[in-house]
Enzyme design. Structure first.
Site, PDB file in Angstrom:
ATOM      1  N   ASP A  83      46.070  36.772  38.629  1.00 28.15           N
ATOM      2  CA  ASP A  83      46.122  36.735  40.038  1.00 28.15           C
ATOM      3  C   ASP A  83      46.086  38.253  40.700  1.00 28.15           C
ATOM      4  OD1 ASP A  83      46.490  36.236  42.937  1.00 28.15           O
ATOM      5  OD2 ASP A  83      48.576  35.810  42.606  1.00 28.15           O
ATOM      6  N   ASP A 109      41.439  38.621  46.381  1.00 30.99           N
ATOM      7  CA  ASP A 109      42.597  37.970  45.782  1.00 30.99           C
ATOM      8  C   ASP A 109      41.900  36.834  45.073  1.00 30.99           C
ATOM      9  OD1 ASP A 109      44.747  36.401  45.247  1.00 30.99           O
ATOM     10  OD2 ASP A 109      45.462  36.249  47.177  1.00 30.99           O
TER      11      ASP A 109
END
Length: 361
Positions: free
Chosen positions: A72, A253
């Site tokens: 992430d 992201d």
């Protein structure tokens, strides 16, 4: 503590195979995904069982704790479930058994992290962690004892790849620790997220394999070192500017599955493509997708279009919905967008910590 499978090592680049999981859009109809995955890969487990028996024996020789995680770029912390986690969410996942690790070191520090789709709390520990052929010793990480919202996620934990400034638990992220310990030769990592065959997706650590993209890498500086944010000049559709009219910021992201922006501007996009609201989703006719306009992000003078095939998905029931959602105004002042895996499945991305920049191709 091993994250994902041990994989190929080529020169100074470690290639980690990835598989797609839904991060933001989890519903009851996806509960069977993990069971189907385990059924498909049962050949990797040595089995000793009788006909009609539900008992399976698995050899524990050279046993490692192995976890499936989300890499992430929107967060900086690493955590996995603890064996002492009593939450129902933890029952569905692999848990870390600290008593079986000779290199484990405990601490009394507590942590709490809130995500858009759930929250986690527990305590901080230290151990040797391996990702592919890369090893980080004395790595601080979170052991969750209570989780909310992760019960039906198909991953066990999260590995944050953002800057240390984004750590909620206040410890050195694993990528920074690997840089500090000399485990990687270059302070870069890159994502190739395949559109066609999800099993071809990879994460590259410590370098970039040029075979995974074509053309030139276009470098974009981060707006401020400490976060994977870049400047967008404008967002357009049908030849008209519909967002970032005076310029704005966007976060790249990999932990988010939808393009996100301010609700009012996302509503404008949905009106332009005649999407119909139903619950929290916006639906379009699957027959019209080939005729819908592209959504174009202009970054450093270059247009990066997403076609309707890129920003829509099809449900198992056959209906088509958009992967564009609002709500960023709730967390950020001013106009902010999130360029998620929807964007990164179209554009190869390189995250360069050494020069505080992102490359797109």
């Amino acid at each position: 503590l091993v994250l994902l499978w041990l994989v190929s090592f080529s020169e100074s680049i470690v290639i980690i195979p990835l598989m797609k999981v839904n991060v933001m859009r989890e519903t009851a109809r996806e509960k069977s995904f993990l069971n189907n995955f385990l059924k498909e890969y049962t050949f990797t487990l040595p089995q000793i069982s009788s006909r009609n028996s539900n008992i399976t024996s698995v050899s524990l020789e050279k046993f490692y704790h192995e976890f499936r995680v989300v890499f992430d770029t929107g967060s900086a912390d690493l955590w996995v479930p603890s064996i002492s986690c009593p939450s129902p969410d933890c029952y569905k996942h692999t848990t870390f058994k600290h008593q079986e690790s000779s290199t484990y070191r405990n601490s009394t520090r507590r942590f709490r992290i809130n995500y858009g789709s759930g929250r986690v709390k527990g305590y901080i520990a230290y151990d040797t962690i391996r990702i592919g052929d890369l090893v980080s010793t004395e790595q601080p990480f979170g052991l969750s004892r209570k989780t909310y919202g992760f019960e039906w996620k198909t991953f066990d934990g999260i590995v944050g790849l953002n800057y240390p400034e984004k750590s909620h638990i206040g410890v050195i992220p694993i990528f920074d620790n690997m840089m500090k310990q000399g485990a990687i030769s270059e302070p870069v990592f890159a994502f190739y997220l395949s559109k066609n065959n999800e099993r071809d997706s990879v994460l590259m650590l410590g370098g970039v394999d040029t075979a995974y993209y074509k053309g030139l890498l276009h470098w974009v500086p981060v707006t401020q070192p400490g976060d994977w944010r870049i400047h967008i000049e404008h967002i357009s559709m049908k030849g008209k500017v519909i967002g970032c009219s005076g310029g704005c910021e966007a976060v790249l992201d990999t932990g988010t599955a939808s393009i996100r922006g301010p609700t009012s501007l996302v509503n404008t996009i949905h009106r332009l493509i005649r999407a119909r609201s139903q619950g929290s989703e916006y639906y379009v006719s699957c027959r019209t997708i080939n005729t819908l306009p592209s959504l174009i992000f202009t970054i450093s003078g270059i247009g990066y279009p997403l076609t309707a095939q890129d920003y829509t998905l099809q449900e198992s029931q056959g209906r088509c919905y958009t992967s564009i959602k609002g709500g960023t105004e709730m967390q950020h002042y001013g106009e902010r967008w999130v360029l998620s895996t929807v964007f990164l499945r179209v554009y190869f991305s390189v995250f360069d910590r050494g020069n505080n920049r992102i490359g797109l191709a």
